[in-house]
Design an enzyme around this catalytic site. Sequence first.
Site, short mmCIF file in Angstrom:
data_model
loop_
_atom_site.label_atom_id
_atom_site.label_comp_id
_atom_site.label_asym_id
_atom_site.label_seq_id
_atom_site.Cartn_x
_atom_site.Cartn_y
_atom_site.Cartn_z
N GLU A 94 0.84 -1.21 0.00
CA GLU A 94 0.00 0.00 0.00
C GLU A 94 0.88 1.25 0.00
O GLU A 94 0.63 2.21 -0.74
CB GLU A 94 -0.89 -0.03 1.24
CG GLU A 94 -1.85 1.13 1.37
CD GLU A 94 -2.57 1.08 2.71
OE1 GLU A 94 -3.13 2.13 3.09
OE2 GLU A 94 -2.56 0.03 3.38
N ASP A 137 1.05 3.90 -3.16
CA ASP A 137 0.77 5.32 -2.95
C ASP A 137 1.84 6.17 -3.63
O ASP A 137 1.55 7.17 -4.30
CB ASP A 137 0.72 5.61 -1.45
CG ASP A 137 0.57 7.09 -1.15
OD1 ASP A 137 -0.42 7.69 -1.59
OD2 ASP A 137 1.46 7.66 -0.48
N ASN A 184 -7.18 1.33 0.09
CA ASN A 184 -5.96 0.68 0.57
C ASN A 184 -5.56 -0.48 -0.33
O ASN A 184 -4.39 -0.65 -0.68
CB ASN A 184 -6.16 0.17 2.00
CG ASN A 184 -6.38 1.30 3.00
OD1 ASN A 184 -6.10 2.46 2.71
ND2 ASN A 184 -6.88 0.96 4.17
N GLU A 207 -4.26 0.74 -3.74
CA GLU A 207 -2.86 1.17 -3.66
C GLU A 207 -1.94 -0.05 -3.59
O GLU A 207 -0.87 -0.07 -4.23
CB GLU A 207 -2.65 2.04 -2.43
CG GLU A 207 -3.25 3.44 -2.57
CD GLU A 207 -3.06 4.28 -1.32
OE1 GLU A 207 -2.77 5.47 -1.44
OE2 GLU A 207 -3.21 3.72 -0.20
#
Length: 247
Positions: A61, A65, A130, A133
């Site tokens: 995650e 990002d 979440n 990502e």
Amino acid sequence: MASIKNIFNSRTNKDGDFFFTIRKILGFKPKDLAIYEKAFTHRSSNETNAEGEPQNYERLEFLGDAMLSAVIASHLYKKVPGGNEGYLTKMRSKVVSREHLNELGRDLNLIKHVRTTIPIQQFGGNIHGNVFEALVGAIYLDRGYAYCEKFIYKRVIKPYVDIERLEGKIISYKSLFIEWCQKNKKPFKFSVYEDTGNDALKHFAVRLILENKVVGKARATSKKKAEERAAKRAYYKLQSEIDKDFT
């Protein structure tokens, strides 16, 4: 032919289903399926590798990002040559906002494939973003930057990144309302009051008071969400005044 048969026999039906599911989501073949399995594993599963390291999507995650931010930043830099640093940063924030990432995750129904010991209905809305990502992070590790960029263009930029629409998109009504109040030196406060609702989950109720007058009320499962909803209602109540200062 025997070796090919053995290869297919070695893959369980479950692994085969997951492979084809991932390929459909990505639009290309995954090389290392284990990375994607980790991207869909919640920490509640308590899975670890041979070294005792947690095997869940949280590290992916973090990586995803960063990759999203990099690809979106590159696209905006090329697309808006006249945009200064502040403008480009604000526009990127709108694309990778938690609300938008959750929307992307829901559109792909990623939560359907999450391995967890917690009932899905007990998760908050952020689980969708979440996992999205984490999926981006998995693509980068599995196939590299070019494939990661290709996926982000297909799933994020092409269907959702419209510059004119984004310019008018509000990320946080609370932040906008606070900025407007500070700009015009208007006193305000968010006041939590007793919630007498009978919901199974605890709710917070909030009043937004502007110059001693209630301009918005809302309730939600967290104080933060309740304040955001109250600010949104206050915005639409005072939209003409607020928009006048930001156009």
